[in-house]
Design a protein around this motif. Structure first.
Motif, PDB file in Angstrom:
ATOM      1  N   PHE A   1       0.863  -1.190   0.000  1.00 43.10           N
ATOM      2  CA  PHE A   1       0.000   0.000   0.000  1.00 43.10           C
ATOM      3  C   PHE A   1       0.897   1.237   0.000  1.00 43.10           C
ATOM      4  N   GLY A   2       1.790   1.323  -0.956  1.00 42.27           N
ATOM      5  CA  GLY A   2       2.783   2.392  -0.956  1.00 42.27           C
ATOM      6  C   GLY A   2       3.732   2.162   0.212  1.00 42.27           C
ATOM      7  N   ASN A   3       3.967   3.214   0.987  1.00 38.78           N
ATOM      8  CA  ASN A   3       4.879   3.086   2.122  1.00 38.78           C
ATOM      9  C   ASN A   3       4.114   3.177   3.433  1.00 38.78           C
ATOM     10  N   ILE A   4       2.943   2.516   3.498  1.00 30.00           N
ATOM     11  CA  ILE A   4       2.069   2.715   4.656  1.00 30.00           C
ATOM     12  C   ILE A   4       2.762   2.323   5.959  1.00 30.00           C
TER      13      ILE A   4
ATOM     14  N   THR B   1       2.090   3.473  -9.739  1.00 29.63           N
ATOM     15  CA  THR B   1       1.344   2.895  -8.621  1.00 29.63           C
ATOM     16  C   THR B   1       2.016   3.225  -7.294  1.00 29.63           C
ATOM     17  N   GLY B   2       3.338   2.962  -7.232  1.00 26.90           N
ATOM     18  CA  GLY B   2       4.051   3.160  -5.980  1.00 26.90           C
ATOM     19  C   GLY B   2       4.026   4.606  -5.542  1.00 26.90           C
ATOM     20  N   ILE B   3       4.309   5.522  -6.465  1.00 27.74           N
ATOM     21  CA  ILE B   3       4.435   6.926  -6.064  1.00 27.74           C
ATOM     22  C   ILE B   3       3.080   7.493  -5.648  1.00 27.74           C
ATOM     23  N   ILE B   4       2.041   7.179  -6.425  1.00 31.04           N
ATOM     24  CA  ILE B   4       0.721   7.685  -6.033  1.00 31.04           C
ATOM     25  C   ILE B   4       0.325   7.110  -4.674  1.00 31.04           C
ATOM     26  N   GLY B   5       0.643   5.831  -4.445  1.00 31.84           N
ATOM     27  CA  GLY B   5       0.361   5.231  -3.139  1.00 31.84           C
ATOM     28  C   GLY B   5       1.046   6.023  -2.036  1.00 31.84           C
ATOM     29  N   ASN B   6       2.321   6.365  -2.255  1.00 26.03           N
ATOM     30  CA  ASN B   6       3.043   7.145  -1.250  1.00 26.03           C
ATOM     31  C   ASN B   6       2.408   8.512  -1.036  1.00 26.03           C
ATOM     32  N   VAL B   7       1.996   9.138  -2.155  1.00 27.03           N
ATOM     33  CA  VAL B   7       1.385  10.464  -2.039  1.00 27.03           C
ATOM     34  C   VAL B   7       0.126  10.370  -1.183  1.00 27.03           C
TER      35      VAL B   7
END
Lengths: 160, 658
Positions: free
Chosen positions: B422-425, B575-581
């Motif tokens: 989930f990104g960097n949750i 996917t990853g960056i938007i998840g982090n945002v």
């Protein structure tokens, strides 16, 4: 001149704005047009909604790519952590680095929207062939991806 | 590779068994019946009038069904559960009731029309009543003209008047005040309804004055008092309402037979299908002939059953090359779910191999690489497993779910590789709520910090994909006997690729000059081979050379094909960056209870959107890579799908007696 030399952050933020705003404009035009066309089909046949949704969303990804570049610039100039301190040349570099996705994303979203609108009539008349409409639309999207990749590579390497 | 072999089957049977045989074939659903050619001595049955009638009945059934469904607020059965299964006995029971159900269906449609008409009548009366209600206070009929010495004026004025102001407006002078009487029946801003009684001597003057004020006489011509008339309307309305409610209730009571209606609809579609099949049979006085295509694995059981139950003669033949035989695919559990991806491109035509098995591996791999978040993948795996375990979806839906199960597994794999959950949750939560940042580190590398590595990996995977595609072409050419073609068209390109790889590895990775020059020589030799062989179909020497040189041009095609795979990198990154945002936005409120609630809300909403958009992106770009980059290397398509006569129903399916 001295004032000009302190404008790094200004230019970088201008880059963020361009990277986000132009693709978002393009995406809203593309998604908007496709959705209008799709609505006309859904009136007669609500069952086609899910197939049409894919087409409707396709021109929307450019906005995302723009946002990613915008965020990457923000992260790189450190503005999310408070004040950033970058030189004017660096700021201008960020501005220039944002241009590929700004323009590539903007225009490709509009043209992808045109393809998707034509795809809507494929779905309306021959729903089984809808994957062909989707594939045609992704042909356009590739150029947004190329723009995104070049902007991305530039942005992460400017301060190295 | 799994294109099922087709057999052509011809069945000759007694005419009296015809219907039963067709029914059996429909139940088994394994035979595609083809139209008999015209031959002497054979005639055809024309079933189109019957079909037309069934179609009309089916329309009635479907319409009745939709009326009942919408009236009783019934939802269609959840597609995850699939169609309901009926045993043969249940089927017979229900089939006996079909005529009755059809009668009900007609009645439902009539009732609905009736309700509609009644509602219209009711509305009309309502309008009439409203128009009249301003006259409710008038206690004489409209036709009342006055007494012997008086004259009555009944009508409306287009303005608001009180008795006083009307007297003033009429302005007949003080001396006549006692000679007329005004009664206001009703008044509003737009109009005032009045009853004026005046002495005969004054009548003409008064009428002229009134006319100047815009006096108009209503058009009602009935002889009752308005109040009685209104009461009359109300009685009628009540009666209509009662009748409508009765019809309505009766309609509602049909909610109970919704199952029968569904069955009726299914029953009729089966009949239509069956009669369509009958159209294709050739008959003589006592026999009939059925021909069609059947997959090889089903020949034995069907022939055995037919011989056991009926008097038949059966002839099974191989399909000749000229025939336009249909195509059916059969693949293992891993590849079967992506058959529909192949199908929606085009089924394999003559000389094609089934691309599904090779494609399936790359399909799952690329999908996972583009969605690339272990959290999202885990959700997909869990959701798909639940559906597969606890529901009974129909075959096509089941396959789709299996497809996304495998895609989910691959997504988890790449998510773990990239360290994205989930990104960097994990980082965000640990930092905000426990003051100590921990994170799940990637098993391989973090794509955001090493995007160049990711591009290289993507391009290498793409190159492998294309080489495998060419390999399939090689296999197909070799299998079809064109061994030279395989070696020249594909083998020589492999030589060129090998040379280029050695060159690149020698230059960029190992820096060995010998390797570089060896690579260069190999590539040039391959290219020379291509120039010499690729124009071989051309009749003239000049054409041969030109064709050979021209073929080298397709290197640019391969180059751009490989570049196309950088979408694997771009979509994975997004996917990853938007998840982090999303996680960053969610953590704006900091720690504590408010922070927790904010984060939870933003997390749910944000990741739901990010998941759906990126899953969609992964899906379409995955298809595109297969269709445009992969299939173009070896696949022509153009096959006709196998469409056996079967039970094509919407709500029920039938258990087979064993």
């Amino acid at each position: 001149m001295e004032f000009f030399m302190t404008m790094g952050q200004f230019f970088a933020i201008l880059g963020v704005a361009l990277a986000v705003v132009l693709p978002c404009i393009g995406s809203s035009i593309g998604v908007g047009k496709t959705s209008e066309a799709a609505a006309a089909v859904v009136i007669d046949d609500p069952g086609k909604f899910s197939k049409l949704l894919i087409l409707q969303l396709l021109p929307g990804t450019q906005g995302l790519y723009g946002l990613v570049i915008g965020v990457m610039i923000m992260l790189n100039i450190g503005i999310l952590g408070g004040n950033s301190n970058i030189s004017t040349i660096e700021g201008l570099s960020f501005l220039l680095a944002s241009l590929p996705i700004a323009f590539g994303g903007w225009l490709s979203a509009i043209y992808q929207g045109n393809v998707a609108v034509s795809g809507v009539s494929i779905v309306a008349k021959k729903p089984n062939e809808s994957s062909k409409a989707v594939i045609s639309a992704t042909l356009v999207e590739f150029y947004a991806l190329l723009s995104f990749i070049s902007s991305f590579l530039l942005v992460i390497n400017i301060l190295k | 590779m799994a294109i099922l072999e087709m057999k052509r089957i011809d069945i000759v049977a007694l005419l009296k068994d015809g219907k039963k045989i067709i029914e059996l074939l429909q139940r088994r659903g394994v035979l595609e019946i083809s139209k008999q050619e015209e031959k002497d001595g054979f005639t055809f049955i024309d079933t189109s009038p019957a079909i037309g009638q069934f179609e009309k009945q089916k329309q009635v059934a479907d319409k009745a069904l939709s009326i009942v469904m919408s009236l009783c607020n019934l939802k269609p059965p959840l597609s995850l559960y699939g169609r309901k299964e009926l045993s043969v006995d249940e089927f017979k029971q229900r089939a006996d009731k079909v005529d009755e159900t059809l009668k009900w269906a007609y009645e439902i449609i009539l009732l609905e029309k009736k309700v509609d008409t009644l509602q219209n009548e009711y509305n009309q009366l309502c309008v009439k009543k409203d128009l009249l209600s301003v006259w409710k206070g008038l206690d004489v009929p409209f036709l009342y003209k006055g007494t012997k010495t008086t004259k009555a004026f009944i009508g409306s004025l287009p303005e608001f008047y009180t008795e006083e102001s009307l007297r003033y407006a009429i302005n007949l002078g003080d001396e006549n005040l006692d000679l007329f009487d005004i009664k206001i029946i009703s008044q509003s801003k737009e109009q005032t309804c009045v009853f004026i009684l005046c002495h005969n001597s004054l009548a003409d003057t008064l009428y002229a004055r009134l006319r100047n004020l815009g006096f108009s006489i209503p058009e009602h011509t009935f002889s009752e008092k308005p109040e009685d008339r209104i009461k009359d309307y109300e009685d009628q309305m009540q009666k209509i309402l009662d009748e409508k409610n009765k019809a309505w209730e009766k309609l509602l009571s049909y909610g109970e037979i919704v199952d029968d209606l569904r069955f009726l609809s299914d029953y009729l579609s089966m009949k239509i299908e069956k009669y369509n099949a009958l159209n294709n049979l050739a008959i003589t006085k006592n026999t009939l002939m059925i021909s069609g295509y059947i997959t090889v694995d089903k020949v034995g059981p069907l022939v055995g059953e037919l011989i056991k139950k009926f008097t038949v003669a059966i002839d099974v033949n191989n399909v000749s090359d000229e025939e336009d035989a249909p195509v059916a695919l059969k693949n293992n559990l891993f590849a079967a779910p992506v058959e529909d991806i192949t199908e929606s491109y085009s089924l394999p035509g003559k000389g094609d191999v089934d691309p599904t098995p090779v494609m399936s591996f790359f399909y799952y791999l690329f999908f996972g690489m583009m969605l690339s978040d272990a959290g999202y993948g885990l959700l997909m795996v869990i959701a798909c497993s639940i559906v597969l375990k606890f529901f009974r979806p129909e075959e096509s839906l089941k396959r789709n779910i299996q497809k996304f199960l495998f895609c989910g597994l691959s997504t988890v794999f790449w998510g773990v590789m990239y360290g994205s959950w989930f990104g960097n949750i994990v980082n965000v939560v640990s930092k905000n709520f426990f003051e100590y940042e921990v994170g799940i580190s990637p098993l391989w590398f973090d794509p955001v910090s090493k995007p160049l590595d990711l591009i290289i990996v993507s391009l290498i995977l793409g190159f492998i994909h294309i080489v495998v595609g060419l390999g399939v072409k090689f296999y197909a050419l070799w299998k079809n006997g064109d061994k030279l073609g395989a070696l020249f068209d594909i083998g020589l390109w492999y030589v060129v690729f090998l040379g280029i790889i050695l060159l690149l590895v020698g230059k960029l990775v190992l820096s060995i000059d010998a390797l570089q020059s060896a690579g260069l020589i190999i590539a040039l030799l391959g290219a020379l081979g291509l120039v010499l062989t690729q124009g071989r179909s051309s009749p003239t020497i000049f054409g041969k050379i030109l064709g050979g040189l021209g073929s080298l041009y397709s290197i640019t095609g391969y180059f751009s094909d490989v570049l196309s795979y950088c979408r694997l990198m771009a979509l994975g990154l997004v996917t990853g960056i938007i998840g982090n945002v999303i996680n960053t936005i969610g953590s704006i409120a900091g720690g504590g209870v408010t922070g927790g609630i904010t984060l939870a809300l933003v997390f749910l909403f944000g990741h739901a959107i990010n998941f759906s958009i990126n899953a969609l992106g992964a899906y379409v770009h995955c298809n595109r890579l297969q269709y445009v980059e992969f299939f173009s290397k070896f696949y022509d398509g153009g096959g006709r799908p196998f469409k056996p006569l079967k039970i094509n129903t919407k709500f029920y399916k039938f258990k087979e007696e064993k």
